[in-house]
Design an enzyme around this catalytic site. Structure first.
Site, PDB file in Angstrom:
ATOM      1  N   ASP A 197       2.503   5.064  -0.545  1.00 13.40           N
ATOM      2  CA  ASP A 197       1.771   6.331  -0.211  1.00 13.40           C
ATOM      3  C   ASP A 197       1.514   7.193  -1.181  1.00 13.40           C
ATOM      4  O   ASP A 197       1.389   6.869  -2.249  1.00 13.40           O
ATOM      5  CB  ASP A 197       2.665   6.937   0.530  1.00 13.40           C
ATOM      6  CG  ASP A 197       2.865   6.573   2.748  1.00 13.40           C
ATOM      7  OD1 ASP A 197       2.169   6.187   2.470  1.00 13.40           O
ATOM      8  OD2 ASP A 197       3.777   6.476   2.997  1.00 13.40           O
ATOM      9  N   ARG A 253      11.527   5.258   2.669  1.00 14.50           N
ATOM     10  CA  ARG A 253      11.696   7.163   2.994  1.00 14.50           C
ATOM     11  C   ARG A 253      12.950   6.800   3.976  1.00 14.50           C
ATOM     12  O   ARG A 253      13.400   8.055   4.151  1.00 14.50           O
ATOM     13  CB  ARG A 253      10.751   7.558   2.376  1.00 14.50           C
ATOM     14  CG  ARG A 253       9.829   7.606   1.611  1.00 14.50           C
ATOM     15  CD  ARG A 253       8.328   7.499   1.609  1.00 14.50           C
ATOM     16  NE  ARG A 253       8.431   9.697   1.986  1.00 14.50           N
ATOM     17  CZ  ARG A 253       7.422   9.604   1.811  1.00 14.50           C
ATOM     18  NH1 ARG A 253       5.596   9.225   2.161  1.00 14.50           N
ATOM     19  NH2 ARG A 253       7.059  11.072   2.405  1.00 14.50           N
ATOM     20  N   ARG A 279       0.932  -1.369  -0.116  1.00 12.53           N
ATOM     21  CA  ARG A 279      -0.168  -0.212  -0.146  1.00 12.53           C
ATOM     22  C   ARG A 279       0.891   0.854  -0.094  1.00 12.53           C
ATOM     23  O   ARG A 279       1.299   2.215   0.924  1.00 12.53           O
ATOM     24  CB  ARG A 279      -0.964   0.081   1.005  1.00 12.53           C
ATOM     25  CG  ARG A 279      -2.178  -1.183   1.105  1.00 12.53           C
ATOM     26  CD  ARG A 279      -2.715  -1.559   2.234  1.00 12.53           C
ATOM     27  NE  ARG A 279      -1.914  -2.096   3.245  1.00 12.53           N
ATOM     28  CZ  ARG A 279      -1.542  -2.336   4.764  1.00 12.53           C
ATOM     29  NH1 ARG A 279      -3.143  -1.729   4.906  1.00 12.53           N
ATOM     30  NH2 ARG A 279      -0.984  -3.049   5.572  1.00 12.53           N
TER      31      ARG A 279
END
Lengths: 246, 246
Positions: free
Chosen positions: A52, A198, A50
């Site tokens: 972002d 990230r 999923r």
């Protein structure tokens, strides 16, 4: 009822992320709406990951169940026709077993994070890479990255919104590959925590800029504390690149 | 008065082309307006090539004359700050001799034309490449391309709006390089006619699709007649890649 596995490319810029949201467009909704237009069936599309808002996919894997008799080729062509003008493309479609699940059957995920080291803003790759002013020491980044590989508690590199039961994960690969002013960070694991790639890339950038030593990265990892995170990299440079199945 | 040479990257999608137009935005105007904001001087920016609407640049070369005392680094930084939000980036800026001219001093130009051979629309590279449904025979394209290399009358591959005095040009290189589903066509010459690269690529695509034999391409070249052109490729895939100076 036939279960179909999809391979999906998308540009994450106009989306709130993969998952359907009440307050904005999502990749999941774009594909579910296309499937409804094709079949008249309200289906749920499940993905391997999923992503972002603003995160892209080169080859996300997903699945959906269709009752209407249709060949994989026709379904792919029809979904592509109906998903426009969303920047989403179905690259492949194949029938799979009823118990095949894009998320739960997945045994490996790979992301690529793209960095461009230069002073000028990105004209061609705006929203598609992270620009960092040089100098950026790619070798130091790659070397520091290796201390994150293996089994660790990645609490520092995990969003406070992460829903995973455990922050202990095995990172299989974290390579920094440099070509001219471009740095690609390749990350592979069975699964990742929310914001993990990230967060790792953000801290590696600090190492590349000389603002962090390798020991600072080690300290951050060992702190097991989100507050010890140096920097979370923007979504622009992140691409879901591959999902592996048995 | 100092003459500065610029290296410029731009995304051609929002522009009518390089050259200033009365009826819409241009890259030239974006840079000239930025220069005015920086220096208060109304200057003309000259480029190595005047690209069409939708055509991109990886490294266009251009020049402008500035009276205000300013270092190349400061000028580059200030132009980049002021040219936003246009998708234009000044990658380099250097002082050059007063008789250096981005267009007239240029002794070689290189373009890259990007093709993606697949059925699905482009999600990540929409407007940035030409999608062609496979099969596409890259080897046949490369082989046919070689008959265009050398000194020829390129009237067939020239826009009716072309302002060049002669259609006789020497094409130094036309290579089709294939990587997975991506084909890059590399074209190099001292100079090109208007629409020449797109016209050559359009006809090579017909060869790749098997709709043209190599002999059809030869016939088109020898016809010296725009009406003999098979297909003009869209601007989406075209990038001005390099300008060479003595």
């Amino acid at each position: 009822m036939t279960r179909f596995a999809l391979t999906v490319e998308f540009d994450g810029r106009p989306f709130m992320g993969w998952q359907r949201q009440a307050h904005g467009p999502s990749v999941q909704q774009a594909i579910e709406d296309a499937a409804f237009a094709v079949t008249g069936e309200r289906v749920a599309v499940h993905a391997a990951g999923r992503t972002d808002a603003g995160v892209h996919a080169l080859a996300m894997r997903a699945h959906l169940d269709i009752a209407k008799p249709i060949t994989p080729f026709r379904l792919m062509e029809a979904l592509n026709a109906r998903v426009r003008p969303n920047p989403v493309a179905i690259l492949a479609c194949e029938p799979v077993a009823d118990d095949w699940h894009a998320r739960f059957s997945c045994i490996g995920r790979r992301y690529v994070y793209r960095i461009v080291a230069r002073r000028a803003q990105l004209a061609l790759d705006a929203g598609r890479a992270w620009r960092i002013a040089p100098p950026l020491d790619a070798e130091a980044m790659h070397e520091a990255a290796q201390m994150l590989v293996g089994l660790h508690d990645f609490t520092t590199f995990r969003s406070v919104h992460c829903q995973s039961e455990s922050a202990v994960k095995t990172l299989d690969r974290l390579d920094v590959v440099c070509t001219g002013d471009r740095l690609d960070v390749h990350a592979a694991a069975r699964s990742f925590l929310h914001h993990q790639v990230r967060s790792m890339v953000g801290c590696l950038a600090l190492v590349g800029q000389g603002r962090w030593r390798a020991q600072d990265l080690r300290d951050a990892l060992e702190a097991r504390d989100r507050a010890a995170l140096g920097l979370n990299a923007p979504p622009d440079g992140l691409y879901f690149a591959e999902a592996l199945y048995p």
